[in-house]
Design a protein around this motif. Structure first.
Motif, short mmCIF file in Angstrom:
data_model
loop_
_atom_site.label_atom_id
_atom_site.label_comp_id
_atom_site.label_asym_id
_atom_site.label_seq_id
_atom_site.Cartn_x
_atom_site.Cartn_y
_atom_site.Cartn_z
N GLY A 77 -6.43 -7.55 -23.71
CA GLY A 77 -7.07 -8.82 -24.07
C GLY A 77 -7.43 -8.84 -25.55
O GLY A 77 -7.48 -7.80 -26.22
N TYR A 78 -7.70 -10.04 -26.06
CA TYR A 78 -7.99 -10.30 -27.48
C TYR A 78 -9.28 -9.58 -27.89
O TYR A 78 -10.34 -9.81 -27.28
N LEU A 81 -12.71 -11.31 -28.48
CA LEU A 81 -13.29 -11.82 -27.23
C LEU A 81 -13.91 -10.68 -26.43
O LEU A 81 -15.03 -10.80 -25.91
N ILE A 103 -9.46 -8.37 -20.02
CA ILE A 103 -9.45 -9.83 -19.84
C ILE A 103 -8.45 -10.16 -18.73
O ILE A 103 -7.33 -9.66 -18.72
N ILE A 260 -9.93 -17.77 -18.16
CA ILE A 260 -10.37 -16.52 -18.79
C ILE A 260 -11.51 -15.91 -17.98
O ILE A 260 -12.59 -16.50 -17.86
N TRP A 262 -13.06 -11.66 -16.83
CA TRP A 262 -13.03 -10.28 -17.34
C TRP A 262 -13.55 -9.30 -16.30
O TRP A 262 -14.28 -9.68 -15.38
N SER A 284 -3.11 -12.26 -20.70
CA SER A 284 -3.56 -13.65 -20.58
C SER A 284 -3.17 -14.38 -21.86
O SER A 284 -2.99 -13.76 -22.92
N THR A 286 -2.72 -15.80 -25.22
CA THR A 286 -3.39 -15.42 -26.46
C THR A 286 -4.12 -16.64 -27.05
O THR A 286 -5.27 -16.53 -27.49
N GLN A 289 -7.26 -17.26 -25.18
CA GLN A 289 -8.29 -16.24 -25.47
C GLN A 289 -8.92 -16.49 -26.84
O GLN A 289 -10.13 -16.32 -27.01
#
Ligand SMILES: Cc1ncc(COP(=O)(O)O)c(C=O)c1O
Length: 410
Positions: A77-78, A81, A103, A260, A262, A284, A286, A289
């Protein structure tokens, strides 16, 4: 050529994936004269449309960010974030790093991945009766057996749970709970019962899956510490020693459509889940995110405050309407947050039969309770949602429903 008989090629895991007859009834809800308490979705008036537009515009107007937003990215995940989420978790008693976070595509994907990772066919999942229907749908694909989780222990010993699981040919693999303003009951687990659940999980040597979909939406009363935070506290502040798997989501606090969610847990589990994510959908979106990271920074607190104010008013309206309109023998929960209350009807009234008549005779809809049970189903129950109908519709809809229940009560 004859058509392929698909039933011959479906895997056994697909056998428990079935559309319910309730769905057919709920399809009627588009009709404008029906007052519906059936949904489980946020009020779209709360969506931060402008902030989303601004965030997308800012990202796509900057060539470097646009290239990143539209490119493949890492499965974890990003990072900004995950940093924001780690910070939020830290404020809520869970010191952790981005390495403890994956994420997911909504928390629903988290539930699917966890079941995929943990359940072999015939293993036992401990779930409350009733519990979140979407969790049962996610778990069902992995062919579990269910046993009823009684968070305060009830009179079932850990040894009894383990023996029943073994007799069924598997092991107890996890306990799943929605501890705050649960879907479907609206009930919140006390801190004592959260501790007892951790004791049970420790004795059984299993993880606890804490589905915190509604945790941020508290209207009144003291916040109860998350199960993960209690677990961290038991383990000297070290998340690496915990057994709780926390599933979070922005769906009810900001917006569901960006998908989104987590998972927060000890790194050995997260590392395995990252591989599951990679195999499942690589990562997910981008762009979504990156948009969510901006929304989290700029509008999270304000949006949560707006959601709480709106849903509190509707919860109050629903509680007042139920008190004014329900005949004797009907009981309901008093949620301190979230989107739902749970109604127990007089013995002998089946929630599904009530729904059929409510649509036909009174133009009111809700979800019959039976669908939320993996074990010990109680047919005389229904779930009412209060995030979607207006205050005016709540009063009118509950008056209609009360009238019908009175007619059906012997
Ligand atoms: C208890 C609970 N968990 C998880 C979800 C899934 O939400 P999402 O996948 O949008 O995060 C829902 C949605 O209604 C829910 O009620």
């Amino acid at each position: 050529m004859t058509a392929l008989d698909w039933s011959h090629v479906f895997a056994t895991r697909s056998e428990r994936m079935r559309a319910s007859e309730i769905r057919e009834l709920l399809k009627l809800l588009d009709q404008p004269d029906i007052i519906s308490f059936a949904g489980g979705i946020p009020d779209p008036a709360l969506f931060p449309v402008e902030a989303i537009r601004d965030a997308q515009h800012a990202i796509l107007s900057d060539p470097k960010q646009a290239a990143q937003a539209l490119q493949y990215s890492i499965s974890e995940g990003y990072l900004p974030l995950r940093r924001w989420i780690a910070d939020l978790m830290g404020k809520n008693g869970v010191p952790c790093t981005p390495d403890n976070i994956l994420i997911t595509c909504g928390s629903q994907q988290g539930l699917d991945f966890l079941a995929k990772m943990l359940l072999s066919p015939g293993d036992t999942a401990l779930v409350e009766a009733p519990t979140y229907l979407g969790a049962l749908q996610a778990f069902n694909c992995y062919e579990p057996r269910y046993d009823r989780l009684i968070p305060d222990g009830g009179n079932v010993t850990p040894a009894a749970y383990a023996a029943a699981a073994e007799k069924a040919g598997g092991r107890v693999k996890f306990a799943y709970v929605v501890p705050d303003f649960a879907n479907p009951t609206g009930i919140t687990l006390s801190v004592e019962n959260r501790e007892k659940l951790l004791d049970l999980a420790t004795e059984l040597a299993i993880p606890v899956i804490e589905d915190s979909a509604y945790q941020a939406l508290r209207f009144e009363g003291e916040a109860v510490p998350s199960i993960l935070s209690l677990d961290v506290a038991r383990n000297g502040g070290d998340i690496e020693k915990t057994r709780t798997v926390f599933c979070g989501t922005f769906s009810k606090t900001l917006v569901p459509a960006l998908r989104i969610g987590w998972i927060v847990a000890a790194t050995p589990l997260i590392q395995k889940l990252v591989l599951t994510k990679q195999a499942g959908d690589l990562h997910s979106s981008t762009l979504n995110q990156m948009v969510m990271a901006r929304l989290a920074e700029t509008t999270y607190d304000a949006n949560v405050a707006r959601a709480i104010a709106l849903y509190r008013t509707r919860r109050d309206a629903l509680m007042a309407a139920l008190a004014a309109s329900m005949p004797k023998g009907v009981e309901w929960t008093k949620p301190e947050g979230g989107l739902f209350t749970w109604v127990t009807l007089p013995d002998g009234i089946d929630g599904a039969e009530l729904l059929a008549r409510a649509i036909a005779e009174e133009r009111v809809a809700f979800v019959p309770g039976k669908a939320f049970f993996a074990t010990d189903a109680m047919a005389n129950t229904i779930r009412l949602n209060f995030s979607s109908p207006t205050v005016e519709d709540i009063g009118e809809g509950i008056a209609r429903l009360g009238r019908l229940i009175a007619r059906m009560t012997p």
